[in-house]
Design a protein around this motif. Structure first.
Motif, PDB file in Angstrom:
ATOM      1  N   VAL A   1       1.889  14.485   0.170  1.00 46.03           N
ATOM      2  CA  VAL A   1       2.661  13.251   0.337  1.00 46.03           C
ATOM      3  C   VAL A   1       1.721  12.123   0.752  1.00 46.03           C
ATOM      4  O   VAL A   1       0.641  12.352   1.289  1.00 46.03           O
ATOM      5  CB  VAL A   1       3.790  13.422   1.379  1.00 46.03           C
ATOM      6  N   GLY A   2       2.155  10.899   0.491  1.00 39.99           N
ATOM      7  CA  GLY A   2       1.376   9.727   0.878  1.00 39.99           C
ATOM      8  C   GLY A   2       0.439   9.257  -0.209  1.00 39.99           C
ATOM      9  O   GLY A   2       0.318   9.842  -1.281  1.00 39.99           O
ATOM     10  N   GLY A   3      -0.250   8.175   0.067  1.00 37.02           N
ATOM     11  CA  GLY A   3      -1.110   7.510  -0.903  1.00 37.02           C
ATOM     12  C   GLY A   3      -0.500   6.173  -1.268  1.00 37.02           C
ATOM     13  O   GLY A   3       0.678   6.104  -1.633  1.00 37.02           O
ATOM     14  N   VAL A   4      -1.281   5.102  -1.159  1.00 32.30           N
ATOM     15  CA  VAL A   4      -0.711   3.764  -1.332  1.00 32.30           C
ATOM     16  C   VAL A   4      -0.216   3.526  -2.755  1.00 32.30           C
ATOM     17  O   VAL A   4       0.691   2.721  -2.977  1.00 32.30           O
ATOM     18  CB  VAL A   4      -1.733   2.691  -0.892  1.00 32.30           C
ATOM     19  N   GLU A   5      -0.776   4.229  -3.738  1.00 24.92           N
ATOM     20  CA  GLU A   5      -0.277   4.104  -5.111  1.00 24.92           C
ATOM     21  C   GLU A   5       1.178   4.553  -5.199  1.00 24.92           C
ATOM     22  O   GLU A   5       1.976   3.984  -5.959  1.00 24.92           O
ATOM     23  CB  GLU A   5      -1.101   4.966  -6.059  1.00 24.92           C
ATOM     24  N   TYR A   6       1.519   5.574  -4.440  1.00 28.45           N
ATOM     25  CA  TYR A   6       2.867   6.131  -4.454  1.00 28.45           C
ATOM     26  C   TYR A   6       3.772   5.385  -3.478  1.00 28.45           C
ATOM     27  O   TYR A   6       4.965   5.196  -3.761  1.00 28.45           O
ATOM     28  CB  TYR A   6       2.802   7.621  -4.135  1.00 28.45           C
ATOM     29  N   LEU A   7       3.232   4.974  -2.353  1.00 24.28           N
ATOM     30  CA  LEU A   7       4.001   4.165  -1.414  1.00 24.28           C
ATOM     31  C   LEU A   7       4.481   2.891  -2.094  1.00 24.28           C
ATOM     32  O   LEU A   7       5.639   2.479  -1.938  1.00 24.28           O
ATOM     33  CB  LEU A   7       3.150   3.826  -0.184  1.00 24.28           C
ATOM     34  N   ALA A   8       3.611   2.241  -2.858  1.00 27.31           N
ATOM     35  CA  ALA A   8       3.982   1.016  -3.563  1.00 27.31           C
ATOM     36  C   ALA A   8       5.138   1.266  -4.526  1.00 27.31           C
ATOM     37  O   ALA A   8       6.109   0.496  -4.582  1.00 27.31           O
ATOM     38  CB  ALA A   8       2.777   0.455  -4.314  1.00 27.31           C
ATOM     39  N   THR A   9       5.057   2.359  -5.274  1.00 25.79           N
ATOM     40  CA  THR A   9       6.127   2.672  -6.222  1.00 25.79           C
ATOM     41  C   THR A   9       7.440   2.924  -5.502  1.00 25.79           C
ATOM     42  O   THR A   9       8.497   2.410  -5.901  1.00 25.79           O
ATOM     43  CB  THR A   9       5.743   3.908  -7.063  1.00 25.79           C
ATOM     44  N   HIS A  10       7.398   3.705  -4.434  1.00 26.67           N
ATOM     45  CA  HIS A  10       8.623   3.994  -3.681  1.00 26.67           C
ATOM     46  C   HIS A  10       9.233   2.725  -3.101  1.00 26.67           C
ATOM     47  O   HIS A  10      10.461   2.538  -3.157  1.00 26.67           O
ATOM     48  CB  HIS A  10       8.328   5.000  -2.569  1.00 26.67           C
ATOM     49  N   LEU A  11       8.419   1.851  -2.519  1.00 24.67           N
ATOM     50  CA  LEU A  11       8.947   0.617  -1.938  1.00 24.67           C
ATOM     51  C   LEU A  11       9.542  -0.280  -3.021  1.00 24.67           C
ATOM     52  O   LEU A  11      10.614  -0.881  -2.833  1.00 24.67           O
ATOM     53  CB  LEU A  11       7.847  -0.126  -1.183  1.00 24.67           C
ATOM     54  N   ARG A  12       8.870  -0.387  -4.141  1.00 27.14           N
ATOM     55  CA  ARG A  12       9.366  -1.246  -5.217  1.00 27.14           C
ATOM     56  C   ARG A  12      10.666  -0.708  -5.793  1.00 27.14           C
ATOM     57  O   ARG A  12      11.589  -1.474  -6.111  1.00 27.14           O
ATOM     58  CB  ARG A  12       8.281  -1.400  -6.288  1.00 27.14           C
ATOM     59  N   GLN A  13      10.766   0.604  -5.917  1.00 27.32           N
ATOM     60  CA  GLN A  13      12.015   1.201  -6.386  1.00 27.32           C
ATOM     61  C   GLN A  13      13.129   1.008  -5.363  1.00 27.32           C
ATOM     62  O   GLN A  13      14.285   0.748  -5.726  1.00 27.32           O
ATOM     63  CB  GLN A  13      11.814   2.691  -6.670  1.00 27.32           C
ATOM     64  N   ALA A  14      12.792   1.128  -4.082  1.00 32.90           N
ATOM     65  CA  ALA A  14      13.799   0.973  -3.033  1.00 32.90           C
ATOM     66  C   ALA A  14      14.365  -0.442  -3.005  1.00 32.90           C
ATOM     67  O   ALA A  14      15.544  -0.650  -2.690  1.00 32.90           O
ATOM     68  CB  ALA A  14      13.200   1.322  -1.669  1.00 32.90           C
TER      69      ALA A  14
END
Length: 609
Positions: free
Chosen positions: A96-109
């Motif tokens: 879990v984690g990684g800013v590439e994935y954090l960005a996607t999750h935040l943008r989807q949220a």
């Protein structure tokens, strides 16, 4: 949703300080003073569209904390979470984690939310892996800009390189000694405001940074007050914060809540870099079971119970724990208090229901939950490109092999003695033991200085079991200078007692110890009594209170950091090389491809529970 760079940088309020602040020097004269104009940051990102003027408006607050420059996916235990199953058992979520994935999750949220704010609770930078730390965390600030972060409080690690460097993080400009890291590019600084209402000039009392920020869209106004922990001065280098005072969190939040109220801002969120300790390490543990806040302890409990009822929610950090609790305010009314663990492994989604008639949050309708930053989503392309760009610059240094390990050498957060802690303490003892280099007989290492595990699985093309310089740097990113000092046996015992008493009683800080130094920790007792004094031994011999011992430790510890005030009473200090150099030298000397370093047994501290 694509990232939208902020256009109004020229309208930002910047760091502020009063005259005479020693470490800030000429910076002070060039900066505006903080205070009432803090709300000029307003505007937000405008996610979604305002399609109605109903009385109640749901405002989405996305928050996280303690990123620590973890742009690349964290490895080992740093990239795991514990999930609590309905039947009470737990399972581990890997990767879990990684800013590439954090960005996607935040943008989807954010999608479909008319009003969305993204906020953080400090330690965005500092103690960072090499791909960010090597460049003084410019890559992380750039990533946070792309994440559309609206506002953050500072944490203690924002002061790792001192107030002047924090000012550069906010304002931009190339590093004062290393210059610009990319040809033709000048670091532009943070698009978002850093807040630290309780960090003030000792002489003038004026805040170093803006104390608050007001987010506004279509008449919806929400104020944010940012504070860091009062004890910051005890856990960062004294030189970098010379002339600064870190005030009481509750008093400061309550002061600026009144300021915001006078300005007509009745909806208020506190961004607080101090936290709590839930009864379970599972990110989805219900810390309100069986009652509000019953399942959480630590500093945040008393803080939350005393922060003004004018404040509608608290976003917290520092302890690297995950929780979404309700803790009663001074009137007994439950109030949301959240934390999203660390390293970008989680984000918190909180719904703040705003009443247009009262301009306040309907507290009974506030709902929060932590969400896992999984890696089963498409990584954000802009973040991937950012990481690749900085990784290429770091590669000549980062990819150099420095040692070999036989298996994962972990740094578990819930263990008093850590295998990696033993390894580091042994490296420090060996480096400082020669007569000409200090004559150390034992070594002590602060647990907070160990930032990540060593993973056996290759992070790149180096091969499994190979430790690269970049991986070693991620473990010890502070590059503290090592010292050897004289301490009496009595002082050594006092240091052990300070692990579990005074400021460390609620959340013990157990020093990692070198081979030959052993003792028993009885956690069924309280305070200093937890250390069984008669059990403290060096190479099998009881510690003599009157005898002098040579002890290796980093400069942070020898300066009394982390509440170990007795260590400041040392004598005959000798300074050696950096802790990182000592660590990599030990790895090189004690491992090879054919004889990798085994996992330490972690059997030096006997714990009674």
């Amino acid at each position: 949703m694509a990232a939208t760079p902020r256009k109004n940088k020229t309208a930002r309020r910047i760091l502020a300080a009063g005259a005479g602040l020693v470490t800030v020097g000429a910076l002070v004269a060039a900066m505006p003073s903080a205070g009432a104009a803090g709300d000029r940051f307003g505007g937000g990102h405008g996610h979604g569209h305002d399609k109605g003027k109903g009385r109640l408006v749901d405002v989405q607050l996305l928050s996280f904390n303690d990123l620590h420059g973890n742009l690349e996916p964290p490895t080992g235990s740093s990239g795991r979470l514990t999930h609590l199953n309905e039947d009470g058992t737990t399972r581990t979520i890997e990767g879990v984690g990684g800013v590439e994935y954090l960005a996607t999750h935040l943008r989807q949220a954010r999608e479909g939310n008319r009003y969305s704010i993204t906020a953080a609770a400090g330690d965005m930078i500092g103690a960072s892996p090499l791909v960010s730390g090597l460049f003084h965390d410019e890559p992380t600030i750039e990533a946070l800009n792309r994440l559309d972060l609206d506002v953050t409080s500072v944490g203690n690690h924002e002061f790792d390189e001192g107030a002047r460097e924090l000012a550069r993080m906010q304002n931009g400009g190339c590093h004062p000694t290393e210059g610009c890291f990319e040809k033709g590019k000048k670091f532009r600084g943070a698009d978002f405001p850093y807040l630290a209402a309780n960090v003030t000039n000792e002489k003038t009392g004026r805040p170093l940074l803006d104390p608050y920020f007001v987010w506004e869209r279509n008449g919806v106004r929400i104020g944010f007050i940012g504070v860091t922990l009062e004890g910051t001065a005890d856990i960062v280098s004294a030189e970098g914060i010379k002339g600064l005072k870190f005030g009481d969190e509750v008093e400061t939040i309550n002061k600026y809540a009144k300021v915001l109220e006078r300005k007509g801002v009745k909806s208020i969120v506190a961004l607080l870099h101090e936290g709590g300790l839930p009864a379970s390490g599972a990110y989805n543990y219900d810390c309100d079971s069986p009652g509000p806040g019953n399942g959480i302890s630590g500093p945040i409990v008393d803080i939350a119970k005393n922060v003004s009822p004018q404040v509608d929610a608290l976003v917290t950090g520092h302890t690297h724990q995950a929780y979404a609790c309700t803790i009663p305010d001074p009137t007994g009314k439950p109030r949301t208090v959240t934390s999203a663990a660390s390293f970008g492994r989680l984000y918190t989604d909180t719904t703040l229901t705003y009443d247009r008639r009262t301009n306040d949050i309907v507290r009974t309708a506030v709902a929060s939950a932590n969400h896992v930053v999984t890696r089963d989503v498409k990584p954000a392309r802009d973040m991937s490109k950012l990481i690749e760009r900085w990784r290429a610059l770091a590669a000549p240094i980062a990819n150099r092999p420095v040692g070999h390990i036989a298996a994962d050498i972990e740094n578990p957060a819930d263990a008093y003695e850590k295998p990696l802690g033993d390894l580091i303490a042994d490296a420090q003892l060996e480096g400082m033991a020669p007569a000409g280099k200090g004559g150390a007989q034992l070594a002590l290492m602060n647990p907070g200085g160990i930032r990540a595990p060593l993973s056996h699985k290759a992070s790149g093309a180096e091969g499994d079991g190979v430790v690269t310089y970049g991986e070693a740097y991620t473990v010890q990113p502070f590059t503290n200078m090592m010292t050897a000092v004289d301490l009496t046996g009595a002082q050594l015992v006092t240091a052990l007692q300070q692990q579990v008493s005074g400021p460390n009683q609620a959340a013990p800080k157990i020093l990692q110890v070198s081979k030959g130094f052993t003792y028993t920790l009885d956690m069924t007792k309280t305070g200093a009594d937890r250390v069984v004094v008669s059990s403290v031994r060096l190479n099998g011999e009881p510690i003599d209170p009157a005898k002098t011992y040579r002890v290796a430790m980093n400069e942070f510890l020898s300066g009394g950091g982390d509440g170990f005030t007795v260590l400041k009473e040392h004598r005959n200090k000798l300074v050696g090389v950096s802790d990182l150099d000592m660590f990599t030298a030990y790895l090189a000397a004690h491992s090879s491809a054919s004889a990798p370093l085994p996992v330490p047994a972690a059997d030096r501290i006997t714990v009674v529970k």
